[in-house]
Scaffold this motif. Structure first.
Motif, PDB file in Angstrom:
ATOM      1  N   GLY A  75     -19.133  65.203  -2.559  1.00 51.71           N
ATOM      2  CA  GLY A  75     -18.082  64.256  -2.221  1.00 51.71           C
ATOM      3  C   GLY A  75     -17.124  64.788  -1.171  1.00 51.71           C
ATOM      4  N   LEU A  90     -15.640  60.174  -8.249  1.00 50.55           N
ATOM      5  CA  LEU A  90     -15.892  60.762  -9.570  1.00 50.55           C
ATOM      6  C   LEU A  90     -15.247  62.134  -9.692  1.00 50.55           C
ATOM      7  CD1 LEU A  90     -19.632  59.776 -10.106  1.00 50.55           C
ATOM      8  CD2 LEU A  90     -17.631  58.838 -11.272  1.00 50.55           C
ATOM      9  N   PHE A  91     -15.348  62.912  -8.612  1.00 51.25           N
ATOM     10  CA  PHE A  91     -14.721  64.228  -8.612  1.00 51.25           C
ATOM     11  C   PHE A  91     -13.202  64.106  -8.775  1.00 51.25           C
ATOM     12  CE2 PHE A  91     -12.540  67.527  -6.122  1.00 51.25           C
ATOM     13  CZ  PHE A  91     -12.853  68.623  -6.909  1.00 51.25           C
ATOM     14  N   THR A 123     -20.411  66.976  -7.747  1.00 48.29           N
ATOM     15  CA  THR A 123     -19.601  65.882  -7.206  1.00 48.29           C
ATOM     16  C   THR A 123     -18.533  66.409  -6.249  1.00 48.29           C
ATOM     17  OG1 THR A 123     -18.113  65.915  -9.124  1.00 48.29           O
ATOM     18  CG2 THR A 123     -19.973  64.369  -9.193  1.00 48.29           C
ATOM     19  N   LEU A 180     -19.181  59.841  -5.055  1.00 45.85           N
ATOM     20  CA  LEU A 180     -19.138  61.139  -5.738  1.00 45.85           C
ATOM     21  C   LEU A 180     -17.751  61.762  -5.626  1.00 45.85           C
ATOM     22  CD1 LEU A 180     -22.595  62.643  -4.756  1.00 45.85           C
ATOM     23  CD2 LEU A 180     -21.862  61.861  -7.021  1.00 45.85           C
TER      24      LEU A 180
END
Length: 119
Positions: free
Chosen positions: A49, A108-109, A45, A105
């Motif tokens: 990302g 989420l990271f 991620t 992503l």
């Protein structure tokens, strides 16, 4: 001025993408607190990302440079117009889906970074 802003935005986008690809965020995370699987997910991620986020910044800077070179301030675009212009490319919806997935992503990271941040 527009050209200088474009160069700065392109440079920032490339800097963001390269730092993500080199996984420089490891210096600011408690990696020992993660399982190997969690670390793999965080790395995936973080890289995907971060590169996606950098690409969007660089594209917006590219539009600003294009506006400066062509002496047409109407060509300069912000992030929202940059993403809208992706829809008018041959890859259109697929490119927007890839950018959206990359930015998701990154989101989420960001949660992982908040969870395992080294203070």
């Amino acid at each position: 001025m527009v050209g200088a802003a474009g160069v700065l935005a392109v440079g920032a986008g490339l800097w963001i993408a390269v730092r993500a690809a080199l996984r420089e965020y490891h210096d600011r995370m408690r990696l020992t607190g993660m399982s190997p699987r969690t670390r793999l997910v965080v790395d995936c991620t973080g890289v995907a990302g971060g590169v996606s986020r950098g690409a969007v910044f660089a594209a917006a800077g590219g539009f600003a440079l294009w506006a400066a070179v062509g002496f047409d301030p109407g060509r300069a675009k912000g992030m929202d117009d940059t993403l809208r212009s992706f829809a008018h490319t041959p890859a259109g919806p697929w490119l927007l889906m890839a950018v959206a997935a990359g930015l998701a992503l990154f989101g989420l990271f960001s949660f992982a970074m908040a969870r395992w941040r080294r203070f």
